[in-house]
Design an enzyme around this catalytic site. Sequence first.
Site, mmCIF file in Angstrom:
data_model
loop_
_atom_site.group_PDB
_atom_site.id
_atom_site.type_symbol
_atom_site.label_atom_id
_atom_site.label_comp_id
_atom_site.label_asym_id
_atom_site.label_seq_id
_atom_site.Cartn_x
_atom_site.Cartn_y
_atom_site.Cartn_z
ATOM 1 N N SER A 102 2.677 29.306 -15.933
ATOM 2 C CA SER A 102 1.221 29.306 -16.118
ATOM 3 C C SER A 102 0.798 30.273 -17.226
ATOM 4 C CB SER A 102 0.557 29.724 -14.806
ATOM 5 O OG SER A 102 0.955 31.051 -14.502
ATOM 6 N N PHE A 154 8.101 25.767 -11.291
ATOM 7 C CA PHE A 154 8.550 24.909 -10.182
ATOM 8 C C PHE A 154 8.724 23.458 -10.593
ATOM 9 C CE2 PHE A 154 4.002 23.997 -9.948
ATOM 10 C CZ PHE A 154 4.025 22.637 -9.684
ATOM 11 N N GLU A 177 -7.024 23.995 -15.894
ATOM 12 C CA GLU A 177 -5.832 23.226 -15.538
ATOM 13 C C GLU A 177 -5.839 22.968 -14.028
ATOM 14 O OE1 GLU A 177 -1.930 25.166 -15.983
ATOM 15 O OE2 GLU A 177 -1.142 23.229 -16.619
ATOM 16 N N CYS A 212 3.296 19.650 -17.634
ATOM 17 C CA CYS A 212 2.481 20.333 -18.649
ATOM 18 C C CYS A 212 2.048 19.354 -19.727
ATOM 19 C CB CYS A 212 3.251 21.478 -19.272
ATOM 20 S SG CYS A 212 4.618 20.917 -20.276
ATOM 21 N N GLU A 252 10.618 30.349 -7.245
ATOM 22 C CA GLU A 252 10.880 30.590 -5.815
ATOM 23 C C GLU A 252 10.460 29.384 -4.966
ATOM 24 O OE1 GLU A 252 8.736 32.055 -7.741
ATOM 25 O OE2 GLU A 252 6.753 32.151 -6.792
ATOM 26 N N LYS A 294 15.977 33.276 -13.635
ATOM 27 C CA LYS A 294 15.219 33.387 -12.395
ATOM 28 C C LYS A 294 14.426 32.089 -12.205
ATOM 29 C CE LYS A 294 11.234 34.639 -11.032
ATOM 30 N NZ LYS A 294 11.139 33.607 -9.977
HETATM 31 P P1 NAD Z 1 3.974 30.317 -12.542
HETATM 32 O O1 NAD Z 1 3.460 30.944 -13.782
HETATM 33 O O2 NAD Z 1 3.279 30.549 -11.282
HETATM 34 O O3 NAD Z 1 5.517 30.737 -12.317
HETATM 35 C C1 NAD Z 1 6.486 30.570 -13.321
HETATM 36 C C2 NAD Z 1 7.634 31.550 -13.090
HETATM 37 O O4 NAD Z 1 7.165 32.888 -13.349
HETATM 38 C C3 NAD Z 1 8.176 31.555 -11.674
HETATM 39 O O5 NAD Z 1 9.574 31.672 -11.723
HETATM 40 C C4 NAD Z 1 7.538 32.805 -11.077
HETATM 41 O O6 NAD Z 1 8.257 33.372 -10.009
HETATM 42 C C5 NAD Z 1 7.548 33.737 -12.274
HETATM 43 N N1 NAD Z 1 6.603 34.871 -12.219
HETATM 44 C C6 NAD Z 1 5.439 34.942 -11.527
HETATM 45 N N2 NAD Z 1 4.844 36.141 -11.765
HETATM 46 C C7 NAD Z 1 5.642 36.807 -12.640
HETATM 47 C C8 NAD Z 1 5.566 38.100 -13.246
HETATM 48 N N3 NAD Z 1 4.537 38.911 -13.034
HETATM 49 N N4 NAD Z 1 6.553 38.473 -14.074
HETATM 50 C C9 NAD Z 1 7.604 37.633 -14.324
HETATM 51 N N5 NAD Z 1 7.740 36.417 -13.755
HETATM 52 C C10 NAD Z 1 6.759 35.998 -12.931
HETATM 53 O O7 NAD Z 1 4.054 28.730 -12.873
HETATM 54 P P2 NAD Z 1 4.384 27.527 -11.888
HETATM 55 O O8 NAD Z 1 3.237 27.322 -10.958
HETATM 56 O O9 NAD Z 1 5.742 27.663 -11.331
HETATM 57 O O10 NAD Z 1 4.431 26.314 -12.925
HETATM 58 C C11 NAD Z 1 3.308 25.561 -13.302
HETATM 59 C C12 NAD Z 1 2.754 26.023 -14.632
HETATM 60 O O11 NAD Z 1 3.762 25.916 -15.638
HETATM 61 C C13 NAD Z 1 1.604 25.172 -15.122
HETATM 62 O O12 NAD Z 1 0.617 26.009 -15.648
HETATM 63 C C14 NAD Z 1 2.227 24.316 -16.222
HETATM 64 O O13 NAD Z 1 1.318 23.870 -17.207
HETATM 65 C C15 NAD Z 1 3.223 25.264 -16.787
HETATM 66 N N6 NAD Z 1 4.286 24.575 -17.506
HETATM 67 C C16 NAD Z 1 4.273 24.647 -18.866
HETATM 68 C C17 NAD Z 1 5.237 23.979 -19.599
HETATM 69 C C18 NAD Z 1 5.214 24.043 -21.095
HETATM 70 O O14 NAD Z 1 6.194 23.644 -21.721
HETATM 71 N N7 NAD Z 1 4.147 24.521 -21.715
HETATM 72 C C19 NAD Z 1 6.235 23.244 -18.938
HETATM 73 C C20 NAD Z 1 6.247 23.217 -17.537
HETATM 74 C C21 NAD Z 1 5.252 23.885 -16.831
#
Ligand code: NAD
Length: 493
Positions: free
Chosen positions: A238, A160, A394, A293, A187, A184
Amino acid sequence: MATYKEVLPNYGKLDIYINGKFISSETHEYLKVFNPAKDEVIAQVPNTLKEEVDEAVESAYEAYLKWRETPIPTRVQYLFRIKDVLERHKDEIARIIVQNHGKIYDEALGEVRRAIENVETAIGVAYLLQKGEYLENVAGGIDEYLVREPLGVAAIISPFNFPVMVPFWFIPYALAVGDTVVVKPSEITPVPFHWVMKLLHEEARLPPGLINVVYGLGNVGEALISHKKVFGVAFVGSTRVARIIYKRVGELGKKALLQAGAKNFAVVMPDAKMDRTVTNLISSFFGNTGQRCLANSVLVPVGEAYDKVVPKFIELAKQLKLGYGLDEDVDMGPMVTRKSLERVHYYIEKGLEEGAKLSLDGRNVKVEKYPNGYFIGPTVFEDVTPEMTIAREEIFGPVASVIKASTLDEVIDMVNKSEYGNATSIFTSSGEVARKYRRSVNVGNVGINIGIAAPMAFFPFGGRKESFFGIVHGQVDSLDFFTDKKIVIERWW
Ligand code: NAD
């Protein structure tokens, strides 16, 4: 007085994008999308049906068969068009990012700039980096060479917090080398990328099927990853979800590039230039409301640095003005969802329970014009120890945990014991200390007198330990994710 206007008050039901057409999903399950500063619904996003995901992958695959045969100079012209569209519309895209995500306007504009830089770098990749290798006469009359080949359809799953930049960490490189994609988006913040696709559809006139978009929850991600014609997944999000995907991708025998969660430490040495250090720390900890992140989350002043940095840090944190990122003079926006706000409250309670001292409490802030927004002010804990939950997990919000240290070695040990390894920063005037630190810490990105250790598009981006899964990092290095090397050895009698 509003400085920047919302593009639209409401974006309605978002269509999925397949084979160059916007299509209304047949699903009955639509999720609400909010403006977090106002707690107002601004769109509805479909939890796309599996058959529609399949259709998106098939369309990407059909497009790939033609796209891989398209000469590189022609492919590059489309990348120039994408750059041009993003460049001309960056202000409007930035305003939609603010509206859906809550970050302030300048941060949103910076995000679009970063997306554009990736398109520019991918143009260089197309021409310069995907060249092969050739060695004549490896044996009598035998020559050997290496060519890079595209692999087909890639799944891109994004988080997000950077709804435009993160998909563009991958899309331009995939297209540059001859692959196609199904994206994708999150959401929670699907509107900005939806708008980008609308603009590209209207103005870039890409061949149909190059970029396809499906929306929804984890089930949509799973349907995408497990489709036979998807060769791999580039994911950012995440650690919890990255681990689920890594396992699944392992079972399916596909490629994975998974950038995950973080817990970043900022170290301040007594010889740091304190004024600049503190202002830099403020933007590192509280920019994007701590939802980056690369945001620092644990502040570790060493020895005498404590008294020089902590009181000033708290004083400046108190002065940050909260509000809607489209209004004038706002320093910090809301959390992205009510649930995220509740998570930050949970961690603050946890810090108190475990004995940390709450020196600045951001709970119960009042933002007059936006009483329903998901706001929380900058929060600072002192007397934190490395074992406390707030120092380990985190939080992904504007909460700084301050740990006192006596020596640099103590900090190095702390950073290396952390489960995460995304980034860290050190503030010092000593090259010797900085060098020792950068060589000793087991993380992917190090900032020296820089609070957000963000690599430019022409450097790879990835973390270590629980912050990254896979082999090849993102941005320019994703060339190795989106292609494979074929070796040819030949003799002409
Ligand atoms: P999230 O993991 O909740 O969601 C990320 C994406 O994965 C979304 O599109 C979600 O719909 C999808 N998703 C969820 N469950 C899934 C499944 N079972 N199979 C496939 N796809 C699935 O993360 P978030 O809350 O949107 O973002 C925040 C997180 O992202 C934080 O932990 C942050 O540190 C991390 N982040 C990391 C970086 C990096 O470069 N390391 C950069 C930006 C954000």
